[in-house]
Design a protein around this motif. Structure first.
Motif, short mmCIF file in Angstrom:
data_model
loop_
_atom_site.label_atom_id
_atom_site.label_comp_id
_atom_site.label_asym_id
_atom_site.label_seq_id
_atom_site.Cartn_x
_atom_site.Cartn_y
_atom_site.Cartn_z
N VAL A 1 0.79 -1.34 -0.21
CA VAL A 1 0.02 -0.13 0.10
C VAL A 1 0.96 1.16 -0.20
CG1 VAL A 1 -1.71 1.05 1.10
CG2 VAL A 1 -1.74 -1.22 1.34
N PRO A 2 0.52 2.07 -1.09
CA PRO A 2 1.64 3.21 -1.00
C PRO A 2 1.21 4.13 0.17
CG PRO A 2 0.07 3.16 -2.93
CD PRO A 2 -0.27 2.26 -2.04
N TRP A 3 2.47 5.11 0.18
CA TRP A 3 2.43 5.96 1.32
C TRP A 3 1.85 7.12 1.11
CZ3 TRP A 3 5.48 4.93 5.57
CH2 TRP A 3 6.63 3.82 5.59
N SER A 4 1.57 7.61 0.00
CA SER A 4 0.74 8.91 -0.47
C SER A 4 0.25 8.62 -1.67
CB SER A 4 1.67 9.95 -0.35
OG SER A 4 2.48 9.99 -1.45
N GLY A 5 -0.71 9.60 -2.34
CA GLY A 5 -1.04 9.54 -3.62
C GLY A 5 -2.39 9.05 -3.41
N HIS A 6 -3.30 9.14 -4.60
CA HIS A 6 -4.65 9.10 -4.62
C HIS A 6 -5.28 8.13 -5.82
CE1 HIS A 6 -5.50 12.33 -1.60
NE2 HIS A 6 -4.52 12.96 -2.14
N SER A 7 -4.20 7.33 -6.34
CA SER A 7 -4.43 6.78 -7.86
C SER A 7 -4.93 5.27 -7.36
CB SER A 7 -3.72 6.98 -8.68
OG SER A 7 -2.41 6.16 -8.17
N ALA A 8 -4.51 4.69 -6.43
CA ALA A 8 -4.87 3.11 -6.04
C ALA A 8 -4.30 2.34 -7.28
CB ALA A 8 -6.32 3.02 -5.66
N LYS A 9 -3.15 2.81 -7.78
CA LYS A 9 -2.57 1.99 -9.04
C LYS A 9 -2.30 0.48 -8.55
CE LYS A 9 -0.89 5.55 -12.08
NZ LYS A 9 0.30 6.25 -12.64
N TYR A 10 -1.73 0.53 -7.33
CA TYR A 10 -1.22 -0.75 -6.71
C TYR A 10 -2.39 -1.86 -7.04
CZ TYR A 10 -3.63 -0.35 -2.51
OH TYR A 10 -4.51 -0.30 -1.58
N ALA A 11 -3.64 -1.37 -6.71
CA ALA A 11 -4.58 -2.44 -6.58
C ALA A 11 -5.21 -2.93 -7.73
CB ALA A 11 -5.52 -1.92 -5.31
N MET A 12 -4.94 -2.25 -8.87
CA MET A 12 -5.72 -2.49 -10.17
C MET A 12 -5.95 -3.96 -10.28
SD MET A 12 -7.18 0.24 -11.05
CE MET A 12 -6.97 0.95 -9.62
N PRO A 13 -5.02 -4.88 -10.49
CA PRO A 13 -5.35 -6.12 -10.60
C PRO A 13 -6.28 -6.71 -9.88
CG PRO A 13 -2.97 -5.98 -10.52
CD PRO A 13 -3.52 -4.53 -9.96
N GLU A 14 -6.42 -6.58 -8.59
CA GLU A 14 -7.29 -7.07 -7.65
C GLU A 14 -8.82 -6.61 -8.21
OE1 GLU A 14 -4.43 -6.30 -6.20
OE2 GLU A 14 -3.97 -7.81 -4.79
N VAL A 15 -8.78 -5.15 -8.30
CA VAL A 15 -9.97 -4.45 -8.57
C VAL A 15 -10.69 -4.95 -9.96
CG1 VAL A 15 -11.01 -2.28 -9.65
CG2 VAL A 15 -9.38 -2.30 -7.43
N TYR A 16 -9.72 -5.22 -10.94
CA TYR A 16 -10.06 -5.86 -12.23
C TYR A 16 -10.68 -7.30 -11.99
CZ TYR A 16 -9.84 -7.35 -16.94
OH TYR A 16 -10.32 -7.80 -18.42
N GLU A 17 -10.03 -8.16 -11.09
CA GLU A 17 -10.47 -9.31 -10.77
C GLU A 17 -11.82 -9.47 -10.31
OE1 GLU A 17 -9.30 -13.31 -11.03
OE2 GLU A 17 -8.23 -11.48 -11.50
N ALA A 18 -12.23 -8.38 -9.13
CA ALA A 18 -13.49 -8.22 -8.62
C ALA A 18 -14.54 -7.82 -9.57
CB ALA A 18 -13.44 -7.22 -7.69
N ILE A 19 -14.18 -7.07 -10.58
CA ILE A 19 -15.11 -6.60 -11.65
C ILE A 19 -15.51 -7.75 -12.56
CG2 ILE A 19 -15.43 -5.45 -13.63
CD1 ILE A 19 -13.45 -3.29 -12.80
N ARG A 20 -14.50 -8.76 -12.90
CA ARG A 20 -14.78 -10.03 -13.66
C ARG A 20 -15.31 -10.91 -12.78
NH1 ARG A 20 -9.29 -11.95 -16.63
NH2 ARG A 20 -8.84 -12.29 -14.45
N ASP A 21 -15.39 -10.80 -11.39
CA ASP A 21 -16.23 -11.78 -10.76
C ASP A 21 -17.73 -11.32 -10.65
OD1 ASP A 21 -14.10 -13.32 -10.53
OD2 ASP A 21 -13.63 -12.97 -8.70
N HIS A 22 -18.13 -10.02 -10.88
CA HIS A 22 -19.43 -9.72 -10.65
C HIS A 22 -20.21 -9.51 -11.98
CE1 HIS A 22 -17.92 -9.68 -6.60
NE2 HIS A 22 -19.31 -9.46 -6.35
N LYS A 23 -21.43 -9.23 -11.68
CA LYS A 23 -22.20 -8.91 -13.01
C LYS A 23 -22.01 -7.56 -13.68
CE LYS A 23 -26.63 -9.89 -12.41
NZ LYS A 23 -27.49 -10.54 -11.33
N THR A 24 -22.25 -6.44 -12.50
CA THR A 24 -22.04 -5.16 -13.09
C THR A 24 -21.34 -4.42 -11.64
OG1 THR A 24 -23.97 -5.42 -14.54
CG2 THR A 24 -23.03 -3.11 -13.92
N ALA A 25 -20.31 -3.59 -11.85
CA ALA A 25 -19.78 -3.10 -11.00
C ALA A 25 -19.98 -1.54 -10.90
CB ALA A 25 -18.29 -3.41 -10.62
N LEU A 26 -20.07 -0.80 -9.97
CA LEU A 26 -20.09 0.67 -10.07
C LEU A 26 -18.70 1.06 -9.16
CD1 LEU A 26 -23.46 2.66 -9.34
CD2 LEU A 26 -22.10 2.48 -11.26
N LEU A 27 -17.76 1.95 -9.91
CA LEU A 27 -16.63 2.25 -9.09
C LEU A 27 -16.50 3.62 -8.85
CD1 LEU A 27 -15.72 -0.29 -11.19
CD2 LEU A 27 -13.42 0.44 -10.35
#
Lengths: 841, 241
Positions: free
Chosen positions: A246-272
């Motif tokens: 988890v990064p020290w600062s920043g607002h983009s959450a880039k680090y978590a993209m693979p997991e976020v993408y995974e979650a989208i794939r596992d659901h019908k429709t996601a709102l981010l």
């Protein structure tokens, strides 16, 4: 609270309704019937219900049943005005409600006409609506203001029975809410028997909303009745546990993209959900970078072209999308097909906002909604955990309604003069019935009227140009028809940031720029000012090459690069709420609550405890340490970015005066860093100045006044007030002013006015606004009082773990007023250096 | 209000806060209050005063504060006191609209008369006020040729040499570390000089704007920018660092 006997309840429903309910195997819910019974009996009511509780149908039932009993008006009858007015904070919501309402109305074959009226409604349809109004009109606060400022308003609204306010909790806290409360006061005069129905999510202070819904009498507080629906299934919320750091600062959450993408794939429709437009852009791009399955993922935010937004909304309603990345434009109760997951990227900043957004997933009450929180940095991990605890605890932290703004009142006064000549005392009685304005002194109202007439200046040179004049009959009238025309063009309380349209053009073989292409949306002019032709930036999900500005458009072309050169400023838009701040503080203070936090965050906190200290819940931790050639002070008040910014300005003034040579400061939601040439740790240790003196509450006195006077933030606030109050027009008939022109002249007007008439009513309005909003002075004052005698100072030899996030923010902040000249000096020195170099040759 | 504050501030070393340069062989001094002084001929130039701008807007229904004329005249008074010029040239757009000078309140008329006492005063006509002034000291003209320079409101497209003009309200933007600061400026390439707008309620137009195209030889263009308390001279090429 009265209840409705279930045996007599259904008899309130006409046969068509009972048949419709039973055909679906449904039963009207208790709160729906209670609301129907009490509204029919003549009560104004506030309905508090969670999403999915059939709030909309409940709100409309009294009107629908009444209209059904009335039957269709035979052709050739005398003019009938509208029966029910429904007001929603969003255009899209009004359109959505029309769809949802038409369905049961058509299925039951009810003799009711329903229409929308928004800024997008064609002129011809609006005119037709005035001549032949529908029974139910679905509209927005701005349209209400337009309608009541019209001379035909008495006729149009004479038959009004119900006014329904949707998402009332989100309407009332803003200037839009103030304007709407004044509009409601006028509607009550036009249709004295009208009843109001407010629909709201759970709120901290329902009494405020109940007061807002009914007319107030001098010396007597009145409240609308309250109907509460039971809560639905508890949402399942988790914090994303990432394998990545988890990064020290920043607002983009880039680090978590693979997991976020995974979650989208596992659901019908996601709102981010994200907090700012630029975060939305970055998230969208990051997702598409790894979208190997080319899932249909779309982007939705307020700056995008309307056409594009509508397309996304339609695709969403038809379940053609797997995910939408959105900002607060999608916050409110629009029903979005089969959303089965809400992902919140970045901290939600407020527990109520989180609850609202999570409510978007799954509108069926009996099934729990699913949500994942994705913190973008380590402090946000704690904030998410706090928000999560709060959602389980049912805690609420919506802001208070607040006193009615004066600029809004000025706009309304002009509108009322456009509707018909008015008597000043009668209008005063009318507007003080509106809850936000009950406490308004008569004298101040007089100054507002004078402001509307001639600007209200002490130097009375504008009498002959007055916009409204008091005639012999004692009534105020508009001076000429152009006044009304200008009023209509500039009505509203949403002051746009200076924005330029972004147009995609093609670059020819020789670099020539093509003439026209698709419009992508709008972007703030101040952002474009920092770009030179050839720079690339992120917008509308694309990396764009800035070509230049032509008239009122920003021309861009497709960039053949994945890395935008100019990073978008991605700070949080909402400051951390007081409630969550307190939760984060107490979590830090209590290692037993660290259990829910990821291991790396726990390690981080433990390390902080070892090398420095953890801030205690009711104390202020101050760290000082040297770094490079500078000395830093980091304070951890956890009071939100706005309060910290104000604190930073005041502290640097004080340190300057104490001779400590401060150079600058940066503020985040959690902490504040100030740096100086002098050794601040040593200075505090020998009490020159002492920390107790430095943080004394008296900084909110003279220091604040002195700083406010030259603050650029006050100028921005002034611009908003001046536009809303009608001093500056955003639009003049036949002559569209660009935002830039408005900004420049607003600053100059502010300067001229402040130096010559500092107690002018509009400056008073500006100071009120700034103190309440941008500067968060109340919160700062509470904090200073709380930490008095509880300041802990740690003199460190180097940066502490907790200080790392804010130190990484240094240099990312936009330049503030005071620092501007140093930039000029820097550029000018180049010239000197150059000249010296030439001389040496 | 930066220039109004500066107008009443004491300046110890004028040479350090102003900028000297040469236009078509004539030495000129850029005063941080936004006026140009020609020491040899004791001539002071101000441009685009836009007096009575507030009133002009009020006439159209926007009640801007009526204090802009007062403020602009205060600064003008300070800069005249500093240089005690023999000639004052006001380079056009002296008033914000055609009727401005006719409707000027008497207190301001008296003030201008005081300022003009003992010197020549020339009102160059501008596009906002092409008809000259009413009941004010001095003479009106479309152009003035004097001391080897040509003084006119709008920069001409044919003869840049030795021209002092206004009209465009030049402003320059310095960009450093992704931060931008914009200020009014004197813009000159040594052939011609464009004056910043002197009126306190006037905006600016960036040197990169299309309207500026072709006016200057960019390699020689320098922006003498009005800072808080001094002039900052920045080469055009160095504005974006």
């Amino acid at each position: 609270m009265s209840t409705v006997d279930s045996t007599t309840g259904p008899s309130l429903l006409p046969a068509a309704f009972t048949a419709w309910f039973s055909a679906r195997g449904w039963q009207p819910r208790a709160h729906q019937m209670e609301l129907l019974a009490r509204a029919t009996a003549g009560e104004s009511l506030l309905l508090i219900a969670p999403t999915g509780a059939g709030k909309t149908l409940a709100g409309f039932l009294p009107a629908l049943t009444d209209l059904t009993r009335r039957g269709r008006i035979p052709p050739g009858s005398a003019f009938t005005g509208i029966h029910t007015l429904y007001i929603s904070p969003l255009k899209a919501l009004a359109v959505d409600i029309e769809r949802n309402l038409m369905k049961p109305v058509e299925e039951m074959g009810l003799p009711i006409t329903i229409e929308t009226r928004t800024g997008d409604t064609p002129q011809a349809k609006r005119q037709r609506q005035r001549l032949n109004p529908p029974d139910i009109l679905l509209t927005t606060p701005e349209q209400v203001a337009l309608l009541i400022a019209n001379g035909e308003a008495p006729r149009f609204f004479k038959d009004l029975k119900y006014v329904i306010f949707d998402e009332l909790h989100s309407l009332v806290t803003s200037k839009r809410g103030h304007l709407l409360s004044l509009g409601l006061a006028r509607l009550r005069r036009l249709a004295p028997g009208l009843r109001t129905i407010g629909l709201s999510a759970t709120v901290a202070e329902p009494m405020d909303l109940r007061r807002w819904l009914v007319a107030q009498e001098p010396g007597e507080t009145r409240h609308a009745g309250l109907v509460t629906a039971p809560g639905g299934a508890r949402p399942i919320i988790t914090i994303l546990k990432s394998k990545e750091r988890v990064p020290w600062s920043g607002h983009s959450a880039k680090y978590a993209m693979p997991e976020v993408y995974e979650a989208i794939r596992d659901h019908k429709t996601a709102l981010l959900f994200v907090n700012t437009r630029s975060q939305a852009e970055i998230l969208f791009q990051e997702l598409w970078n790894i979208n190997e399955d080319t899932l249909p993922i779309a982007l939705h935010h307020g700056s995008l072209d309307v056409g594009q937004r509508r397309k996304v909304e339609a695709a969403m309603a038809e379940n053609r999308l797997r995910a939408v990345v959105a900002t607060s434009t999608l916050d409110l109760g629009i029903d979005w097909g089969d959303v089965d997951l809400v992902i919140h990227v970045g901290a939600p900043k407020g527990a109520s906002r989180l609850a609202q957004r999570i409510g978007r997933a799954n509108h069926r009450m009996d099934e729990p909604s699913q949500a994942i929180l994705v913190p973008a940095n380590r402090f946000e991990v704690m904030e998410c955990q706090a928000a999560l605890d709060a959602n389980y605890l049912g805690a609420q932290d919506t802001p208070p309604v607040g006193d009615g703004a004066l600029d809004v009142l000025a706009q309304h006064v002009l509108g009322m003069a456009c509707a018909a000549p008015f008597n000043e005392d009668a209008l005063f009685a009318e507007i003080t019935a509106a809850a936000p304005y009950t406490g308004l002194p008569r004298e101040k109202f007089g100054r507002i009227v004078a402001f509307v007439a001639t600007g209200g200046y002490a130097l009375k040179t504008y009498e002959r140009y007055a916009r409204i004049r008091k005639t012999q009959d004692g009534l105020w009238r508009v001076s000429n028809p152009q006044v009304a025309q200008q009023y209509r063009l500039n009505l509203g309380t949403i002051v746009e940031m200076p924005m330029l349209n972004v147009r995609m053009v093609k670059r020819g073989a020789k670099g020539a720029i093509g003439r026209s292409g698709a419009s992508l949306g709008k972007v703030e002019e101040y952002f474009l000012e920092m770009l030179a032709p050839g720079d690339t930036f992120l917008f509308s999900g694309k990396v764009l090459r800035f070509e230049g500005i032509r008239e009122n458009e920003c021309l861009v072309s497709q960039a053949f690069s994945l890395d935008p050169k100019v990073p978008a400023y991605a700070g949080g838009k909402f400051p951390l709420s007081t409630y969550l701040a307190d939760q984060v503080r107490s979590m830090l203070d209590d290692p037993h609550r660290w259990g829910g936090l990821p291991e790396q965050v726990r390690d981080w906190l433990a390390l902080q405890r070892d090398v420095s200290a953890l801030p205690k819940r009711d104390e202020l931790l101050i760290e000082t340490f040297p770094r490079g050639s500078r000395h830093y002070m980091v304070a951890y008040p956890f009071e939100g970015r706005l309060a910290h910014q104000t604190l930073g300005m005041l502290l640097t003034r004080r340190l300057e005066r104490a001779g400590r040579r401060p150079l600058g400061f940066v503020a985040t939601d959690y902490s504040l860093a100030v740096w100086a040439l002098d050794d601040l740790g040593y200075s505090f240790a020998v009490e020159r100045p002492s920390l107790a003196n430095l943080f004394d509450e008296d900084m909110l006195g003279d220091d604040l006044e002195a700083w406010l006077d030259e603050s650029f933030m006050l100028k921005r606030t002034f611009r908003n007030c001046a536009v809303i109050a009608g001093l500056i027009e955003q639009r003049h008939p036949g002559k569209e002013k660009t935002g830039r022109q408005v900004t420049v002249s607003a600053d100059l007007i502010y300067d001229v006015l402040r130096s010559h008439e500092p107690d002018h009513i509009l400056l008073e309005a500006t100071r009120n606004d700034a103190a309440a909003g941008l500067l968060d002075i109340q919160r700062l004052g509470d904090m200073l009082a709380r930490i008095k005698g509880h300041i802990t100072h740690r003199r460190l030899t180097r940066i502490s773990p907790l200080a790392v996030p804010i130190m990484l923010e240094i240099g990312k902040e936009p330049v503030a007023g005071e620092a501007q000249d140093s930039l000029l000096a820097e550029a000018a020195e180049d010239l000197i250096a150059e000249a010296m170099g030439e001389a040496a040759i | 209000m930066q220039r109004l504050a500066l107008a009443s501030a004491k300046i110890e070393d004028f040479g350090a806060v102003s900028a000297r340069t040469v236009v078509a062989g004539v030495e000129v001094v850029c005063d941080p209050l936004g006026a140009l002084y020609l020491p040899e001929t004791r001539l002071l130039v101000v441009s685009d005063l836009h007096l009575e701008k507030g009133a002009a807007f009020a006439r159209r229904g926007m009640m801007l504060p009526p204090y802009d004329t007062l403020a602009t005249l205060k600064v003008l008074e300070a800069v005249i006191a500093r240089h005690d010029p023999a000639i004052v040239v006001s380079l056009g757009d002296n008033f914000h609209d055609r009727v401005g000078s006719a409707h000027l309140p008497d207190i301001f008329r008296v003030k201008i008369t005081e300022l003009a006492r003992g010197r020549d005063w020339i009102w160059i006509n501008g596009n906002h006020d092409p008809d000259g002034t009413v009941d004010l000291p001095g003479q009106s003209a479309d152009e003035l040729h004097y001391a080897g320079l040509a003084f006119r409101h709008e920069p001409s497209l044919i003869s840049p040499a030795g021209e002092i003009a206004g009209h465009l309200h030049p402003a320059a933007t310095v960009i450093r570390r992704e931060k931008a600061v914009r200020r009014p400026c004197f813009a000159t390439d040594g052939r011609r000089l464009l004056m910043p707008a002197f009126g306190l309620m006037t905006g600016g137009l960036d040197l990169r704007h299309r309207a500026m195209t072709g006016l200057f030889e960019r390699p020689n263009l320098v922006a003498h920018m009005l800072g808080r308390d001094r002039i900052y001279s920045v080469r055009f090429a160095n504005l974006i660092g």
